[in-house]
Design an enzyme around this catalytic site. Structure first.
Site, PDB file in Angstrom:
ATOM      1  N   GLU A  44     -65.299  93.736  27.498  1.00 38.64           N
ATOM      2  CA  GLU A  44     -64.303  94.040  26.462  1.00 38.64           C
ATOM      3  C   GLU A  44     -64.568  95.397  25.824  1.00 38.64           C
ATOM      4  OE1 GLU A  44     -64.228  90.848  23.582  1.00 38.64           O
ATOM      5  OE2 GLU A  44     -63.784  89.335  25.108  1.00 38.64           O
ATOM      6  N   GLU A  49     -54.629  91.759  26.055  1.00 38.86           N
ATOM      7  CA  GLU A  49     -54.489  90.488  25.349  1.00 38.86           C
ATOM      8  C   GLU A  49     -53.761  90.671  24.017  1.00 38.86           C
ATOM      9  OE1 GLU A  49     -57.970  88.026  25.260  1.00 38.86           O
ATOM     10  OE2 GLU A  49     -57.100  86.628  23.809  1.00 38.86           O
ATOM     11  N   ASP A  97     -65.586  84.011  29.307  1.00 39.12           N
ATOM     12  CA  ASP A  97     -66.532  83.537  28.294  1.00 39.12           C
ATOM     13  C   ASP A  97     -65.834  82.557  27.347  1.00 39.12           C
ATOM     14  OD1 ASP A  97     -64.994  85.390  26.979  1.00 39.12           O
ATOM     15  OD2 ASP A  97     -66.678  86.540  26.148  1.00 39.12           O
ATOM     16  N   SER A  98     -64.530  82.302  27.597  1.00 39.88           N
ATOM     17  CA  SER A  98     -63.834  81.215  26.906  1.00 39.88           C
ATOM     18  C   SER A  98     -64.490  79.876  27.252  1.00 39.88           C
ATOM     19  CB  SER A  98     -62.350  81.188  27.283  1.00 39.88           C
ATOM     20  OG  SER A  98     -62.190  81.285  28.683  1.00 39.88           O
TER      21      SER A  98
HETATM   22  O1  KIV Z   1     -62.595  84.504  28.424  1.00 43.62           O
HETATM   23  C1  KIV Z   1     -61.413  84.445  28.787  1.00 43.62           C
HETATM   24  O2  KIV Z   1     -60.877  83.375  29.135  1.00 43.62           O
HETATM   25  C2  KIV Z   1     -60.640  85.671  28.790  1.00 43.62           C
HETATM   26  C3  KIV Z   1     -59.161  85.556  29.005  1.00 43.62           C
HETATM   27  C4  KIV Z   1     -58.515  85.083  27.764  1.00 43.62           C
HETATM   28  C5  KIV Z   1     -58.576  86.827  29.488  1.00 43.62           C
HETATM   29  O3  KIV Z   1     -61.168  86.725  28.603  1.00 43.62           O
END
Ligand code: KIV
Length: 271
Positions: free
Chosen positions: A122, A189, A51-52
């Site tokens: 998460e 993380e 979701d980044s």
């Molecule tokens: O959304 C993402 O890119 C992540 C990574 C940082 C593990 O959850």
């Protein structure tokens, strides 16, 4: 003579075997068809459609705004680009925290509409019922503990998590609960390396670190950070393998110059 072109696909079982054999797991994020093709052909074990995407693809400040439909668009593009690696997709904020029924229907939409192989969410104890329900439906789940960016407004900052004993103990407990619930791996993380080491040694399933140190069973980075597309995000855990920002800028400037100078296209570049 026929050449055997059969490709051995990476599954959650492969990932488990890698931990058992002491082989480190390499995971990267990707959000589109073209990069997924390159990463898969390079031999990456897991692509995370993170979701980044909310930050690096859409320009939002946090991961909170991205929607399930947008994640499905990114994930289905990635899946069309791969032949071999495992594809894991983040359940975005607000699609699983409400109740486990909603969590299951979000996970089912991802699996049905993208062709991906697993979902990630998460949290620990708070989301355990959802984890159970999704896994009971046959969908593999990757956990995510430590710095969980969907809770950024609760934490207040992006600093290292679980430095205090109470938070470290909760993280250890959450990791155990996620493993017992059937998660096939857990992202750790931005937590102290000694804590990530202790969690990794105590679990049978693999841990994948991002700012979790070298003792995790695997590592993950956001592609835009490791390729040097982003320029301002420079946490200590990041190793930048390329400066794609500067290389792209220089190529684009070269192109502009050629167009302005009437040097492009030349005789061989026209019909
Ligand atoms: O959304 C993402 O890119 C992540 C990574 C940082 C593990 O959850």
């Amino acid at each position: 003579m026929s050449i055997n072109k059969e490709i051995k696909r990476i599954t959650t079982h492969t990932i488990q075997k890698m931990k058992e054999n002491g082989e480190k797991i390499a995971m990267l994020t990707a959000y589109d068809y073209s990069f997924a093709q390159i990463f898969d052909a390079s031999g990456i074990d897991i692509i995370l459609v993170g979701d980044s995407a909310s930050n690096v693809m859409a320009g939002h400040e946090t991961t909170l705004p991205i929607t399930l439909d947008q994640m499905i668009y990114h994930a289905s593009s990635v899946v069309r680009g791969i032949h071999r690696c495992l594809v894991v997709v983040d359940l975005p904020f607000g699609t699983y925290q409400g109740n486990s029924k909603e969590a299951l229907s979000s996970a089912i939409r991802i699996m049905k509409e993208t062709g991906a192989h697993a979902v990630k969410l998460e949290g620990g104890e708070e989301v355990l019922e959802s984890v159970h329900r999704i896994i009971s439906a046959g969908v593999p789940v990757m956990g995510h503990l430590g710095l969980t960016p969907q809770s950024i407004y609760k934490f207040g900052t992006y600093t290292v998590r679980a430095k205090e004993e109470t938070e470290a103990e909760k993280l250890q407990r959450d990791a155990r609960l996620l493993e017992e619930a059937g998660c096939f791996a857990i992202v750790l993380e931005k937590i102290p390396a000694f804590l990530a080491k202790s969690v990794s040694e105590s679990l049978h399933i693999p841990t994948i670190g991002i700012g979790g140190g070298r003792f995790c069973d695997g590592q993950v980075l956001v592609m835009h950070d490791m390729l040097g597309i982003t320029t301002e995000f420079k946490p200590r855990f990041l190793r930048q393998y390329l400066n794609l920002h500067d290389a792209t800028k220089s190529a684009v400037q070269h192109y502009i110059k050629d167009v302005k100078n009437k040097d492009f296209p030349n005789d061989n570049e026209q019909y």
